[in-house]
Design a protein around this motif. Structure first.
Motif, PDB file in Angstrom:
ATOM      1  N   VAL A   1      -7.659  11.014  -8.653  1.00  0.00           N
ATOM      2  CA  VAL A   1      -7.657   9.553  -8.728  1.00  0.00           C
ATOM      3  C   VAL A   1      -6.294   9.003  -8.319  1.00  0.00           C
ATOM      4  CG1 VAL A   1      -7.769   7.594 -10.328  1.00  0.00           C
ATOM      5  CG2 VAL A   1      -9.504   9.396 -10.425  1.00  0.00           C
ATOM      6  N   ALA A   2      -5.239   9.647  -8.782  1.00  0.00           N
ATOM      7  CA  ALA A   2      -3.883   9.202  -8.419  1.00  0.00           C
ATOM      8  C   ALA A   2      -3.662   9.315  -6.920  1.00  0.00           C
ATOM      9  CB  ALA A   2      -2.843  10.024  -9.176  1.00  0.00           C
ATOM     10  N   GLY A   3      -4.190  10.369  -6.298  1.00  0.00           N
ATOM     11  CA  GLY A   3      -4.052  10.522  -4.853  1.00  0.00           C
ATOM     12  C   GLY A   3      -4.763   9.430  -4.092  1.00  0.00           C
ATOM     13  N   MET A   4      -5.966   9.080  -4.553  1.00  0.00           N
ATOM     14  CA  MET A   4      -6.699   7.990  -3.893  1.00  0.00           C
ATOM     15  C   MET A   4      -5.969   6.657  -4.054  1.00  0.00           C
ATOM     16  SD  MET A   4     -10.751   8.803  -4.527  1.00  0.00           S
ATOM     17  CE  MET A   4     -10.684   9.572  -6.148  1.00  0.00           C
ATOM     18  N   ARG A   5      -5.443   6.432  -5.240  1.00  0.00           N
ATOM     19  CA  ARG A   5      -4.705   5.185  -5.469  1.00  0.00           C
ATOM     20  C   ARG A   5      -3.474   5.113  -4.563  1.00  0.00           C
ATOM     21  NH1 ARG A   5      -4.033   0.922  -8.632  1.00  0.00           N
ATOM     22  NH2 ARG A   5      -1.939   0.226  -9.173  1.00  0.00           N
ATOM     23  N   SER A   6      -2.771   6.211  -4.422  1.00  0.00           N
ATOM     24  CA  SER A   6      -1.587   6.237  -3.551  1.00  0.00           C
ATOM     25  C   SER A   6      -1.963   5.912  -2.115  1.00  0.00           C
ATOM     26  CB  SER A   6      -0.915   7.613  -3.621  1.00  0.00           C
ATOM     27  OG  SER A   6      -0.399   7.853  -4.908  1.00  0.00           O
ATOM     28  N   ALA A   7      -3.112   6.435  -1.668  1.00  0.00           N
ATOM     29  CA  ALA A   7      -3.553   6.159  -0.306  1.00  0.00           C
ATOM     30  C   ALA A   7      -3.881   4.680  -0.126  1.00  0.00           C
ATOM     31  CB  ALA A   7      -4.766   7.015   0.032  1.00  0.00           C
ATOM     32  N   LEU A   8      -4.524   4.079  -1.113  1.00  0.00           N
ATOM     33  CA  LEU A   8      -4.861   2.652  -1.013  1.00  0.00           C
ATOM     34  C   LEU A   8      -3.608   1.785  -1.057  1.00  0.00           C
ATOM     35  CD1 LEU A   8      -8.005   2.647  -3.321  1.00  0.00           C
ATOM     36  CD2 LEU A   8      -7.968   2.281  -0.842  1.00  0.00           C
ATOM     37  N   LEU A   9      -2.584   2.238  -1.771  1.00  0.00           N
ATOM     38  CA  LEU A   9      -1.344   1.466  -1.857  1.00  0.00           C
ATOM     39  C   LEU A   9      -0.531   1.509  -0.567  1.00  0.00           C
ATOM     40  CD1 LEU A   9      -0.155   2.305  -5.492  1.00  0.00           C
ATOM     41  CD2 LEU A   9      -1.038   0.117  -4.635  1.00  0.00           C
ATOM     42  N   LEU A  10      -0.953   2.329   0.393  1.00  0.00           N
ATOM     43  CA  LEU A  10      -0.292   2.324   1.700  1.00  0.00           C
ATOM     44  C   LEU A  10      -0.526   1.008   2.439  1.00  0.00           C
ATOM     45  CD1 LEU A  10      -1.196   5.911   2.978  1.00  0.00           C
ATOM     46  CD2 LEU A  10       1.060   5.115   2.243  1.00  0.00           C
ATOM     47  N   PHE A  11      -1.583   0.306   2.085  1.00  0.00           N
ATOM     48  CA  PHE A  11      -1.903  -0.938   2.781  1.00  0.00           C
ATOM     49  C   PHE A  11      -0.965  -2.049   2.343  1.00  0.00           C
ATOM     50  CE2 PHE A  11      -5.657   1.443   3.613  1.00  0.00           C
ATOM     51  CZ  PHE A  11      -6.178   0.928   4.799  1.00  0.00           C
ATOM     52  N   ARG A  12      -0.392  -2.736   3.341  1.00  0.00           N
ATOM     53  CA  ARG A  12       0.492  -3.876   3.096  1.00  0.00           C
ATOM     54  C   ARG A  12      -0.162  -5.177   3.550  1.00  0.00           C
ATOM     55  NH1 ARG A  12       3.970  -3.557   6.950  1.00  0.00           N
ATOM     56  NH2 ARG A  12       2.806  -1.929   8.040  1.00  0.00           N
ATOM     57  N   GLY A  13      -1.423  -5.088   3.944  1.00  0.00           N
ATOM     58  CA  GLY A  13      -2.153  -6.231   4.478  1.00  0.00           C
ATOM     59  C   GLY A  13      -3.216  -5.729   5.435  1.00  0.00           C
ATOM     60  N   ASP A  14      -3.672  -6.592   6.328  1.00  0.00           N
ATOM     61  CA  ASP A  14      -4.670  -6.185   7.305  1.00  0.00           C
ATOM     62  C   ASP A  14      -4.041  -5.249   8.336  1.00  0.00           C
ATOM     63  OD1 ASP A  14      -6.615  -7.759   6.116  1.00  0.00           O
ATOM     64  OD2 ASP A  14      -6.092  -9.517   7.328  1.00  0.00           O
ATOM     65  N   PRO A  15      -4.736  -4.166   8.712  1.00  0.00           N
ATOM     66  CA  PRO A  15      -4.177  -3.246   9.709  1.00  0.00           C
ATOM     67  C   PRO A  15      -3.874  -3.954  11.028  1.00  0.00           C
ATOM     68  CG  PRO A  15      -6.087  -2.278   8.624  1.00  0.00           C
ATOM     69  CD  PRO A  15      -6.030  -3.702   8.196  1.00  0.00           C
ATOM     70  N   PHE A  16      -2.760  -3.603  11.635  1.00  0.00           N
ATOM     71  CA  PHE A  16      -2.342  -4.173  12.925  1.00  0.00           C
ATOM     72  C   PHE A  16      -2.381  -5.710  12.890  1.00  0.00           C
ATOM     73  CE2 PHE A  16      -4.039   0.059  14.124  1.00  0.00           C
ATOM     74  CZ  PHE A  16      -2.942   0.561  14.786  1.00  0.00           C
ATOM     75  N   ALA A  17      -1.944  -6.283  11.783  1.00  0.00           N
ATOM     76  CA  ALA A  17      -2.103  -7.718  11.572  1.00  0.00           C
ATOM     77  C   ALA A  17      -1.418  -8.576  12.632  1.00  0.00           C
ATOM     78  CB  ALA A  17      -1.568  -8.093  10.186  1.00  0.00           C
ATOM     79  N   ASN A  18      -0.361  -8.072  13.235  1.00  0.00           N
ATOM     80  CA  ASN A  18       0.408  -8.870  14.195  1.00  0.00           C
ATOM     81  C   ASN A  18       0.169  -8.436  15.644  1.00  0.00           C
ATOM     82  OD1 ASN A  18       1.606  -6.399  13.758  1.00  0.00           O
ATOM     83  ND2 ASN A  18       3.708  -7.158  13.784  1.00  0.00           N
ATOM     84  N   VAL A  19      -0.941  -7.738  15.900  1.00  0.00           N
ATOM     85  CA  VAL A  19      -1.267  -7.308  17.264  1.00  0.00           C
ATOM     86  C   VAL A  19      -2.427  -8.148  17.776  1.00  0.00           C
ATOM     87  CG1 VAL A  19      -1.951  -5.395  18.748  1.00  0.00           C
ATOM     88  CG2 VAL A  19      -0.493  -4.976  16.750  1.00  0.00           C
ATOM     89  N   ASP A  20      -2.177  -8.915  18.821  1.00  0.00           N
ATOM     90  CA  ASP A  20      -3.176  -9.843  19.355  1.00  0.00           C
ATOM     91  C   ASP A  20      -3.946  -9.166  20.487  1.00  0.00           C
ATOM     92  OD1 ASP A  20      -4.686 -12.024  19.973  1.00  0.00           O
ATOM     93  OD2 ASP A  20      -3.105 -13.119  21.022  1.00  0.00           O
TER      94      ASP A  20
END
Length: 252
Positions: free
Chosen positions: A127-146
């Motif tokens: 469970v801790a490993g899955m949580r760590s993986a989800l915490l890698l997200f800082r927002g939407d992926p490639f948020a600033n790529v148009d």
């Protein structure tokens, strides 16, 4: 804490030992993002052209891609990331080492969850490993790529994130961590009110917490919303959870 060189799980950025990589144009950002997404794999020039000009590329498109690649090489070198972009006919390849790309760490965790049999009891470490993986997200992926191509890629990553999120919360519930699950589900269901899997998990968590009436109320609410907005009845999983709670089964 990992120190990523290439970060895509949020605004796209690249940092080397000498500082941030300066991408001077949206075109450069799109090309580098496509190379990172396909790390250590050949990306043909035509694919890069499609990513930059999805319709009616100019006659000089190939030359412009070459110019962008040259500028990206200089920008990477200035940040201490020399010789990362390799020319490989008929396109280009970006060298990414182990531990440099946040997306790779996330995907490894997703694959580990998929490979785990459904009847295997989760562990606190898992469970801790899955949580760590989800915490890698800082927002939407490639948020600033148009780029339309990168938006499709980002959507696929978001779908994988939801898959891991569902497995993570289900594992919490198997470990009787219903209070933690309820706190996380409150935000998730507000963002995805018609997501049946999340609602089923929320009902299960409420039931485990001794809040049976609230769990049944959640079912009635999601059923009304599905019927009124989509014209459908709840799916098999949601109905099964409802029946189980009506029978007062599954309490820890």
């Amino acid at each position: 804490m990992e120190s990523w060189v290439f970060r895509v799980l949020g605004p796209f950025d690249v940092v080397g030992p000498k500082g941030w990589v300066q991408m001077r144009s949206a075109r450069q950002r799109t090309i580098l993002a496509m190379l990172v997404l396909n790390a250590n794999r050949l990306v043909v020039a035509e694919r890069l052209i499609d990513g930059v000009w999805p319709e009616s590329p100019p006659a000089t498109a190939r030359e412009q891609i070459y110019t962008c690649i040259s500028r990206l090489r200089r920008a990477l070198a200035a940040a201490g990331l020399d010789d990362r972009i390799r020319t490989r006919y008929p396109g280009y390849l970006l060298k990414v080492r182990n531990g440099e790309l946040d997306l790779n760490a996330f995907e490894r965790q997703v694959e580990a969850c998929i490979e785990t049999a459904e009847n295997v009891v989760p562990t606190g470490e898992g469970v801790a490993g899955m949580r760590s993986a989800l915490l890698l997200f800082r927002g939407d992926p490639f948020a600033n790529v148009d780029s339309e191509v990168m938006r499709w890629a980002a959507q696929r990553i978001v779908e994988r994130k939801m898959l891991l999120t569902e497995r993570y919360i289900a594992a919490e519930l198997q470990l009787n961590m219903h209070q933690e699950a309820l706190a996380e589900l409150a935000e998730l269901v507000s963002e995805h009110p018609l997501h049946e899997r999340l609602r089923a998990l929320q009902m299960t968590a409420l039931h485990q917490a001794g809040r049976r009436a609230e769990a049944l109320t959640v079912y009635q609410k999601i059923r009304r919303e599905l019927v009124s907005q989509l014209g459908i009845e709840p799916g098999e999983e949601l109905r099964a959870v409802h029946v189980r709670i009506l029978s007062d089964e599954g309490r820890s």
